[in-house]
Write an enzyme that holds these catalytic residues in place. Structure first.
Site, short mmCIF file in Angstrom:
data_model
loop_
_atom_site.label_atom_id
_atom_site.label_comp_id
_atom_site.label_asym_id
_atom_site.label_seq_id
_atom_site.Cartn_x
_atom_site.Cartn_y
_atom_site.Cartn_z
N TYR A 1 -4.89 -10.42 9.85
CA TYR A 1 -5.79 -10.17 8.72
C TYR A 1 -7.21 -10.66 9.00
O TYR A 1 -8.16 -9.89 8.99
CB TYR A 1 -5.28 -10.90 7.47
N GLU B 1 0.80 -1.23 0.00
CA GLU B 1 0.00 0.00 0.00
C GLU B 1 0.83 1.28 0.00
O GLU B 1 0.50 2.23 0.71
CB GLU B 1 -0.92 -0.03 1.22
N HIS C 1 -6.05 0.49 2.66
CA HIS C 1 -4.96 0.95 3.54
C HIS C 1 -4.81 2.47 3.51
O HIS C 1 -4.16 3.03 4.40
CB HIS C 1 -3.64 0.32 3.10
N GLU D 1 -3.83 -4.41 9.18
CA GLU D 1 -4.28 -5.46 8.26
C GLU D 1 -5.70 -5.95 8.54
O GLU D 1 -6.43 -6.29 7.62
CB GLU D 1 -3.29 -6.63 8.26
N ASP E 1 8.07 -9.67 10.70
CA ASP E 1 7.38 -10.45 9.66
C ASP E 1 7.08 -11.87 10.12
O ASP E 1 6.13 -12.50 9.64
CB ASP E 1 8.23 -10.52 8.38
N HIS F 1 -8.02 -4.00 -1.28
CA HIS F 1 -7.24 -4.11 -0.05
C HIS F 1 -6.20 -2.99 0.06
O HIS F 1 -6.17 -2.27 1.07
CB HIS F 1 -6.56 -5.49 -0.01
N GLU F 2 -5.39 -2.85 -0.96
CA GLU F 2 -4.33 -1.84 -0.88
C GLU F 2 -4.91 -0.43 -0.81
O GLU F 2 -4.40 0.43 -0.10
CB GLU F 2 -3.35 -1.99 -2.04
#
Ligand code: BES
Ligand code: ZN
Length: 631
Positions: free
Chosen positions: A407, A295, A323, A342, A399, A319-320
């Site tokens: 999510y 994003e 953001h 997310e 990560d 989705h992006e």
């Protein structure tokens, strides 16, 4: 302690800074912000407010060289050091600006930590307002991918792009690499004259190629949204404020795939208020892009693998784009609260998708998402990481803690609230959450406070504090959660069961009319293995081997591996050699790694594929293939 440190001077800098867990509240900041343990920075002492980049893109050496000038906001009267994050950077010199004169400033680059990189401590005198760092990146920078011309579609020139989330911005810019700090930026980028440069900033759709580009980002962003891409890129408008950038060979298909982008923006605006970033463009990257999408503000980065021709995978754009509210406007202060980015985004994404493509489509996505979460929880997410509000990720790569919890469980929590309060009230609440926290970084504590004050207390009797606690702090999927259902899938489930047991012949499946989601559901409902001959029959009719649809490939290839259907191997190899998107190649490599023969095959494919992979994809595959094959 502080006094002792001052007396000891800069030598003792590293050892002397207390690391408070809670930063003091600053005027205009909504709540106490938990310290970000993924960064060396000490934003309670001094904050970077603006970054000016002056960088040369050197394709031959695969490096960026130049300067980063940081404008500072000194917070603590006793502060004297500026601590920055770096990874594999060569720092040539640091200067401080005092009375409009640049003077060398002392600095110390600590030994590199494998996860967090090297802490850069600068100790200028007299609290300067600007620091200028002259530096070069490494050809192995974790946040950059350098591609030789052969690895691009056009093969005429090289391509480079960044991927800064979560903590890779530090591998191409020395800065406070934490989402709790926001800064504006500008950049002067020089490239080979025939290359086009783009950034997560103002991009001029009419820009001509000059090799000399200037960018301005007047909205304050966190470091993980810093982005750059350079290559043979052309533009097609989608609306007055939206468009697509891609290599010439991809641009027409991409523009047609993403034709609904403007509708998505207006839908999101109707729900959550104006899009505040000016333009919204999509950059379609080479297939080695390690993610589906990223994003980057004003310029979403997207994998070309979603350009499948039938617009079935455009929820990635939803989705992006989402953001732009959840994440870019209201940002998780630390990676422990990545669900605030997310989870909210996955919720908003689904609202956009429902508005554009209908309830059936949105429900199918939710059923698939929730099934994915359950599967992931069984195998891949340790219990301690199954909470929305994660404890500080001390010593861990952020990560590694990221999973479908952020999510899908995050989205599910918001579905739960929506259902209890009703859409009208919940939509209004969410819009107020974005408005009240625009351009700030937030944590779960602030969300809990805002939720209680602005929803639970104002509309009493709907949700209890205990229910909120369960969602935020208990592991796994709460028993409160109502699973998504899809009536479309009932027929698919029957077909899958009957076909798998041999009752329904392949020709009678009715799959000609299936979209991507029906196919995905079909694969999810099949037993783990089937007779190779039965897969061959399915393949003969529907040409699954060699599919360009990543959602099918990531399920079909593992099924062929488990079932010993070897005819798929050449196309599978081609797929693994072209696509670097981690989510879709991971299950394939994992399935291969389960047998000694598969592991050998996978290792030879990886060797060939590696030059085209992004550093973070290579790291993932290396880890999968390092594990010994199960007996
Ligand atoms: N911000 C993420 C990508 C990301 C997350 C990069 C964490 C690095 C660390 C992006 O918005 C995202 O979630 N992308 C998804 C696609 C989406 C449709 C679920 C992806 O890349 O799979
Ligand atoms: Zn996302």
């Amino acid at each position: 302690m502080r006094l002792l440190c001052l007396l000891a001077g800069s030598l003792a800098v590293a050892a002397c800074h207390p690391r408070p867990e809670i930063l003091p509240r600053q005027p205009g900041e909504p709540s106490l912000i938990t310290r970000d343990v993924s960064s060396y920075a000490e934003p309670d002492q001094v904050r970077v407010r603006h970054v000016s980049l002056d960088l040369r893109v050197d394709f031959a050496a695969k490096v960026l060289t130049g300067t980063a000038t940081l404008e500072l906001d000194w917070r603590d009267p006793s502060a004297y050091a500026v601590v920055l994050d770096t990874r594999d950077l060569t720092i040539a010199q640091v200067e401080a600006q005092l009375d409009a004169v640049w003077q060398p400033a002392p600095f110390e680059l600590a030994a590199a930590d494998p996860v967090f990189g090297a802490k850069l401590t600068i100790t200028p005198r007299d609290k300067p307002t600007k620091l200028r760092i002259t530096y070069a990146t490494s050809p192995e920078a974790s946040g950059l991918q350098w591609m030789a011309p052969e690895l691009t579609l056009g093969k005429g020139q090289g391509f480079m792009f960044s991927q800064s989330q979560a903590i890779h911005a530090r591998s191409w810019v020395p800065l406070q690499d934490t989402p709790s700090v926001r800064f504006t930026y500008d950049a002067h980028i020089t490239t080979p004259p025939d290359a086009m440069a783009l950034m997560s900033a103002s991009n001029d759709p009419a820009a001509t190629r000059s090799g000399d580009y200037r960018f301005d980002m007047p909205q304050a962003i966190p470091s993980y949204l810093l982005a750059i891409a350079v290559g043979d890129l052309v533009f097609r408008p989608l609306s007055a404020r939206a468009g697509v950038w891609a290599e010439p060979a991809m641009i027409e298909r991409a523009a047609s795939e993403f034709a609904d982008t403007e509708k998505m923006i207006t839908t999101a605006e109707q729900l959550y208020g104006p899009y505040r970033w000016g333009r919204y463009d999509i950059l379609v990257l080479p297939p080695s892009f390690p993610f589906g999408g990223m994003e980057n503000p004003r310029l979403t980065f997207a994998t070309p693998t979603v350009v499948v021709g039938d617009r079935s995978l455009v929820s990635l754009v939803a989705h992006e784009l989402a953001h732009s509210w959840s994440g870019n406007l209201v940002t998780n202060a630390t990676w422990s609260d990545v669900w605030l980015n997310e989870g909210f985004t996955t919720y908003v994404e689904n609202r956009i998708v429902e508005a554009l493509y209908g309830r059936d489509f949105a429900e199918m996505e939710n059923v698939i998402g929730q099934r994915g979460l359950r599967d992931e929880l069984e195998h891949d997410v340790k219990p301690a990481d199954q909470v929305l509000a994660l404890p500080p990720l001390r010593g861990r790569d952020p990560d590694e803690a990221l999973s479908g919890i952020a999510y899908v469980k995050g989205q599910w929590f918001l579905f739960f609230l929506e259902e209890r309060f009703g859409r009208a009230i919940f939509d209004d609440f969410l819009r107020r959450w974005f408005d009240a926290h625009a351009f700030t970084s937030v944590d779960s504590v602030e969300f809990e406070r805002f939720l209680k004050a602005e929803l639970l207390d104002k509309v009493p009797g709907k949700v209890t504090a205990e229910e909120v606690r369960v969602w935020l702090h208990d592991q796994g999927i709460p028993s409160l959660a109502r699973p998504a259902t899809s009536r479309v899938f009932n027929a698919i489930d029957r077909a899958a069961a009957e076909w798998a047991s041999g009752v329904l012949p392949t020709a009678a499946l009715g799959a000609r009319s299936w979209g991507t989601h029906q196919w995905v559901r079909f694969f999810l409902q099949l037993p783990p293995t089937l007779p190779a001959a039965q897969l061959a029959e399915l393949d003969a009719v529907f040409h699954l081997t060699g599919t360009a649809n990543p959602e099918l490939a990531e399920r079909w290839y593992p099924l062929t591996i488990r079932s010993g259907y070897l005819a798929a191997r050449p196309a599978m190899k081609e797929f693994l050699k072209t696509v670097g998107r981690r989510k879709v190649i991971k299950p394939v490599y994992e399935a291969l790694a389960k047998s000694p023969e598969g592991l050998t095959f996978a290792r030879s494919v990886f060797e060939e594929a590696r030059p085209g992979y992004h550093p973070i994809t290579s790291a993932m595959v290396r880890d999968i293939l390092a594990a010994p094959a199960a007996p």
